[in-house]
Design an enzyme around this catalytic site. Sequence first.
Site, PDB file in Angstrom:
ATOM      1  N   ASP A   1      -9.328  18.463  44.932  1.00 43.82           N
ATOM      2  CA  ASP A   1     -10.097  19.689  44.718  1.00 43.82           C
ATOM      3  C   ASP A   1      -9.291  20.772  44.016  1.00 43.82           C
ATOM      4  O   ASP A   1      -8.071  20.634  43.826  1.00 43.82           O
ATOM      5  CB  ASP A   1     -10.641  20.213  46.063  1.00 43.82           C
ATOM      6  CG  ASP A   1      -9.572  20.233  47.161  1.00 43.82           C
ATOM      7  OD1 ASP A   1      -8.376  20.116  46.845  1.00 43.82           O
ATOM      8  OD2 ASP A   1      -9.943  20.360  48.335  1.00 43.82           O
TER       9      ASP A   1
ATOM     10  N   ASN B   1     -12.477  22.992  60.379  1.00 46.36           N
ATOM     11  CA  ASN B   1     -13.907  22.791  60.653  1.00 46.36           C
ATOM     12  C   ASN B   1     -14.360  21.364  60.327  1.00 46.36           C
ATOM     13  O   ASN B   1     -15.556  21.098  60.256  1.00 46.36           O
ATOM     14  CB  ASN B   1     -14.737  23.807  59.862  1.00 46.36           C
ATOM     15  CG  ASN B   1     -14.558  23.656  58.349  1.00 46.36           C
ATOM     16  OD1 ASN B   1     -13.848  22.767  57.887  1.00 46.36           O
ATOM     17  ND2 ASN B   1     -15.215  24.519  57.588  1.00 46.36           N
TER      18      ASN B   1
ATOM     19  N   HIS C   1     -13.718  19.727  57.464  1.00 46.90           N
ATOM     20  CA  HIS C   1     -13.941  19.431  56.039  1.00 46.90           C
ATOM     21  C   HIS C   1     -12.860  18.503  55.500  1.00 46.90           C
ATOM     22  O   HIS C   1     -11.743  18.447  56.022  1.00 46.90           O
ATOM     23  CB  HIS C   1     -14.083  20.704  55.191  1.00 46.90           C
ATOM     24  CG  HIS C   1     -12.831  21.455  54.874  1.00 46.90           C
ATOM     25  ND1 HIS C   1     -12.777  22.826  54.829  1.00 46.90           N
ATOM     26  CD2 HIS C   1     -11.576  21.038  54.547  1.00 46.90           C
ATOM     27  CE1 HIS C   1     -11.569  23.218  54.487  1.00 46.90           C
ATOM     28  NE2 HIS C   1     -10.812  22.152  54.315  1.00 46.90           N
TER      29      HIS C   1
ATOM     30  N   GLU D   1     -17.587  21.011  52.762  1.00 48.76           N
ATOM     31  CA  GLU D   1     -17.741  21.848  53.946  1.00 48.76           C
ATOM     32  C   GLU D   1     -18.900  21.350  54.817  1.00 48.76           C
ATOM     33  O   GLU D   1     -19.856  20.745  54.303  1.00 48.76           O
ATOM     34  CB  GLU D   1     -18.048  23.288  53.502  1.00 48.76           C
ATOM     35  CG  GLU D   1     -16.921  23.952  52.718  1.00 48.76           C
ATOM     36  CD  GLU D   1     -15.833  24.531  53.614  1.00 48.76           C
ATOM     37  OE1 GLU D   1     -15.456  23.881  54.609  1.00 48.76           O
ATOM     38  OE2 GLU D   1     -15.370  25.640  53.306  1.00 48.76           O
TER      39      GLU D   1
END
Length: 249
Positions: A67, A136, A138, A143
């Site tokens: 990313d 979280n 991801h 996400e």
Amino acid sequence: MKVYLFKDHADTSEYAAKVLIDQLKTRPNSVLGLATGSTPIELYQLLIKAFQDHEISFQDVITFNLDEYLGIPADHPQSYARFMHEQLFSSIDIRKHSVHIPNGTSQDPDQVGRAYEEAIRQAGGIDLQVLGLGNNGHIGFNEPDEELQNYTHATHLTQETRQANARFFGSIEDVPTDAITMGMGTILRAGKIVLLASGEHKADAVQKTVEGGISTRIPASLLQLHPDVLVLVDRAAGSKLNPDSYEVR
Ligand code: GLP
């Protein structure tokens, strides 16, 4: 999923390095998927050492990073392009044209995503993908959401992720709001996946990834569907796992 628990992050990184070194010895022209973040830094240091010791070479290796932030140039101190250059690429013998990181400054991220997928396809697919894990759940910048994306795409970052990454930028306002990331399918099409996590703040995400149901609300839980995933965690990150179920190394 194979889950191994290690005493600390150093041991976790050492095992991950062994997996990558074996991969490169077996297949010197491997296609590697690489991750940024603080988690893989020690792994990259060990790969640099193995290169300096003439154990491995990156001459024929091709890499694709997961990313990149959108809207900051490649030479920005917090761009993932700069991170990879500083943490790994500048210290090994990889060829410049073999390195792929999504372009975060393009006006047409959809086109960047399509071209990225095509480049991965032309390279013959990713042999081994390294992953970190967001607090979280991801992976890359996929996400938690109602739906997840298959291919490389532009995405909006959650407040939680921007907060988690604010430590690198100084303040949350400076963290980009958007990014471009490999999709879930891009990751799941890799031949082998090695996910690393360390620290107590990852314990919840690790537990849900490994022991929870498969849910788009915990993107990493989709890795349960992949036939060859190695989850390497230190004691703190594995502290919410059932201790009797996993191999302690
Ligand atoms: C970042 C990256 C992920 C990374 C994760 C964990 O936002 N996009 O690829 O795995 O968050 O980062 P860290 O290793 O610093 O905890």
